[in-house]
Design a protein around this motif. Structure first.
Motif, PDB file in Angstrom:
ATOM      1  N   THR A  22       0.768  -1.128   0.324  1.00 30.18           N
ATOM      2  CA  THR A  22       0.052   0.049  -0.073  1.00 30.18           C
ATOM      3  C   THR A  22       0.785   1.329   0.024  1.00 30.18           C
ATOM      4  OG1 THR A  22      -1.635  -1.294   1.276  1.00 30.18           O
ATOM      5  CG2 THR A  22      -1.829   0.937   1.204  1.00 30.18           C
ATOM      6  N   LYS A  23       0.627   2.053  -0.760  1.00 32.67           N
ATOM      7  CA  LYS A  23       1.360   3.395  -1.051  1.00 32.67           C
ATOM      8  C   LYS A  23       0.808   4.741  -0.418  1.00 32.67           C
ATOM      9  CE  LYS A  23       3.402   1.396  -5.291  1.00 32.67           C
ATOM     10  NZ  LYS A  23       3.435   1.811  -6.702  1.00 32.67           N
ATOM     11  N   LEU A  24       1.455   5.429   0.191  1.00 34.12           N
ATOM     12  CA  LEU A  24       1.217   6.672   0.760  1.00 34.12           C
ATOM     13  C   LEU A  24       1.950   7.901   0.407  1.00 34.12           C
ATOM     14  CD1 LEU A  24      -0.754   8.529   2.748  1.00 34.12           C
ATOM     15  CD2 LEU A  24       0.876   7.648   4.266  1.00 34.12           C
ATOM     16  N   MET A  25       1.592   8.708  -0.290  1.00 34.26           N
ATOM     17  CA  MET A  25       2.515  10.008  -0.733  1.00 34.26           C
ATOM     18  C   MET A  25       2.404  11.186   0.438  1.00 34.26           C
ATOM     19  SD  MET A  25       4.540  11.660  -2.361  1.00 34.26           S
ATOM     20  CE  MET A  25       4.520  10.946  -3.930  1.00 34.26           C
ATOM     21  N   VAL A  26       3.450  11.439   0.955  1.00 30.39           N
ATOM     22  CA  VAL A  26       3.522  12.492   2.014  1.00 30.39           C
ATOM     23  C   VAL A  26       4.279  13.661   1.390  1.00 30.39           C
ATOM     24  CG1 VAL A  26       4.029  13.134   4.254  1.00 30.39           C
ATOM     25  CG2 VAL A  26       3.312  10.540   3.848  1.00 30.39           C
ATOM     26  N   ARG A  27       3.543  14.742   1.594  1.00 33.16           N
ATOM     27  CA  ARG A  27       4.300  15.963   1.117  1.00 33.16           C
ATOM     28  C   ARG A  27       4.193  17.036   2.457  1.00 33.16           C
ATOM     29  NH1 ARG A  27       4.500  15.351  -4.274  1.00 33.16           N
ATOM     30  NH2 ARG A  27       2.999  14.111  -5.220  1.00 33.16           N
ATOM     31  N   ALA A  28       5.278  18.010   2.331  1.00 34.12           N
ATOM     32  CA  ALA A  28       5.137  19.031   3.458  1.00 34.12           C
ATOM     33  C   ALA A  28       4.980  20.305   2.491  1.00 34.12           C
ATOM     34  CB  ALA A  28       6.515  19.084   4.220  1.00 34.12           C
ATOM     35  N   LYS A  29       4.248  21.177   2.833  1.00 31.44           N
ATOM     36  CA  LYS A  29       4.255  22.513   2.068  1.00 31.44           C
ATOM     37  C   LYS A  29       4.203  23.708   3.049  1.00 31.44           C
ATOM     38  CE  LYS A  29       0.761  24.860  -0.823  1.00 31.44           C
ATOM     39  NZ  LYS A  29       0.664  26.181   0.096  1.00 31.44           N
ATOM     40  N   LEU A  91       7.415   9.085  -0.700  1.00 30.64           N
ATOM     41  CA  LEU A  91       6.385   7.737  -1.147  1.00 30.64           C
ATOM     42  C   LEU A  91       6.706   6.810   0.048  1.00 30.64           C
ATOM     43  CD1 LEU A  91       3.925   6.919  -2.802  1.00 30.64           C
ATOM     44  CD2 LEU A  91       5.997   5.813  -4.189  1.00 30.64           C
ATOM     45  N   ALA A  92       5.784   6.654   0.930  1.00 30.21           N
ATOM     46  CA  ALA A  92       5.771   5.644   1.844  1.00 30.21           C
ATOM     47  C   ALA A  92       5.051   4.240   1.345  1.00 30.21           C
ATOM     48  CB  ALA A  92       5.302   5.844   3.068  1.00 30.21           C
ATOM     49  N   ASP A 134      -1.507  14.653  -4.700  1.00 34.86           N
ATOM     50  CA  ASP A 134      -0.978  15.464  -3.595  1.00 34.86           C
ATOM     51  C   ASP A 134      -0.763  14.502  -2.342  1.00 34.86           C
ATOM     52  OD1 ASP A 134      -0.937  17.489  -5.350  1.00 34.86           O
ATOM     53  OD2 ASP A 134      -2.891  18.363  -4.549  1.00 34.86           O
ATOM     54  N   GLY A 135      -1.634  13.459  -1.973  1.00 35.38           N
ATOM     55  CA  GLY A 135      -1.313  12.775  -0.929  1.00 35.38           C
ATOM     56  C   GLY A 135      -1.917  13.306   0.294  1.00 35.38           C
ATOM     57  N   VAL A 136      -1.134  13.111   1.324  1.00 39.05           N
ATOM     58  CA  VAL A 136      -1.177  13.693   2.664  1.00 39.05           C
ATOM     59  C   VAL A 136      -0.395  14.784   2.650  1.00 39.05           C
ATOM     60  CG1 VAL A 136      -0.941  13.763   5.277  1.00 39.05           C
ATOM     61  CG2 VAL A 136      -2.116  11.729   4.001  1.00 39.05           C
TER      62      VAL A 136
END
Length: 254
Positions: A22-29, A91-92, A134-136
């Motif tokens: 399972t893939k989770l995209m994490v971004r910091a903005k 990408l986790a 965009d993910g989380v």
């Protein structure tokens, strides 16, 4: 004993068979700015199982800060994606066999300790149900403030200080590293930047810092006596609520 080991091995194999990638995209903005990426060293991301605290994935965001026109100059409708394939993120990839409640923690920007912010959220991950695009996205408020002059613990001879005063200089950028300048996308004219000065632990002076060049803020401090000095430079954006601070101590001697 061998039967026990064999049974345990079979159990682990079965668990792996049923686990689903399972893939989770994490971004910091950065607040009022762009994504935190490679240009400033990235944001550090930790994904944990909230039940037992196990780290399921960990790494830094990499990539570009994103499209300035899209992020900063365009109106955004619902479901508008602000990132693309080159935009910074982490990408986790985790293997889970049942819905798992996770915490996502971001330390950003990872290489700027005095400005580093910790942000976090929680969500359910469902086996095989990727969260991409965009993910989380975790918002990182503030400014990165670095005092360049005077230096930390610098000893300065009183006679060497110009009659006009001691130069104070700071470098200030957005939390994504995006530039600040007069009438720029990130307009220094909308910011308040000042130096608060103490001498021997007591209030001494305040100095407004101007922005003569991109990211550079300068002012002059009048000094006539020796002592132990401390300078705190702060940046404040009233419209966004962004703030940033740096502090140095130095000595003026005979």
């Amino acid at each position: 004993m061998r039967k026990h080991i064999l049974s345990l091995s079979l159990l682990l194999i079965c668990m792996n068979v049923f686990a689903t990638e399972t893939k989770l995209m994490v971004r910091a903005k950065a607040k009022d700015a762009k994504f935190v990426g490679s240009s400033i060293g990235g944001a550090h991301v930790i994904v944990r199982n909230t039940l037992n605290g196990q780290i399921m994935a960990e790494g830094n965001t990499t990539g570009s800060t994103g499209n300035t026109d899209l992020i900063m100059k365009s109106a955004h409708e619902r479901y508008t994606q602000l990132s693309d394939n080159s935009t910074a993120g982490f990408l986790a990839v985790v293997d889970i066999d049942e819905p798992t409640f996770v915490s996502v923690e971001v330390l950003s920007p990872i290489n700027k300790k005095n400005a580093r912010v910790q942000a976090s959220t929680q969500l359910w991950l469902i086996p095989g149900k990727d969260i991409l695009g965009d993910g989380v996205v975790l918002e990182i408020p503030g400014y990165v403030v670095e005092i360049l002059k005077p230096n930390t613990h610098q000893y300065i001879a009183l006679e060497s200080i110009p009659k006009s005063g001691l130069p104070i200089e700071a470098n200030i950028v957005m939390m994504c590293g995006c530039p600040i300048e007069k009438e720029g996308v990130w307009d220094s004219g909308l910011m308040e930047v000042r130096a608060i000065v103490k001498k021997d632990g007591e209030p001494y002076a305040e100095v407004q810092l101007d922005n003569p060049a991109q990211n550079t803020f300068q002012g002059i401090l009048g000094i006539t006596t020796t002592g132990y000095y401390q300078i705190t430079v702060y940046a404040y954006g009233a419209q966004t609520g962004n703030t940033g601070v740096d502090m140095v101590n130095y000595v003026v001697r005979d």
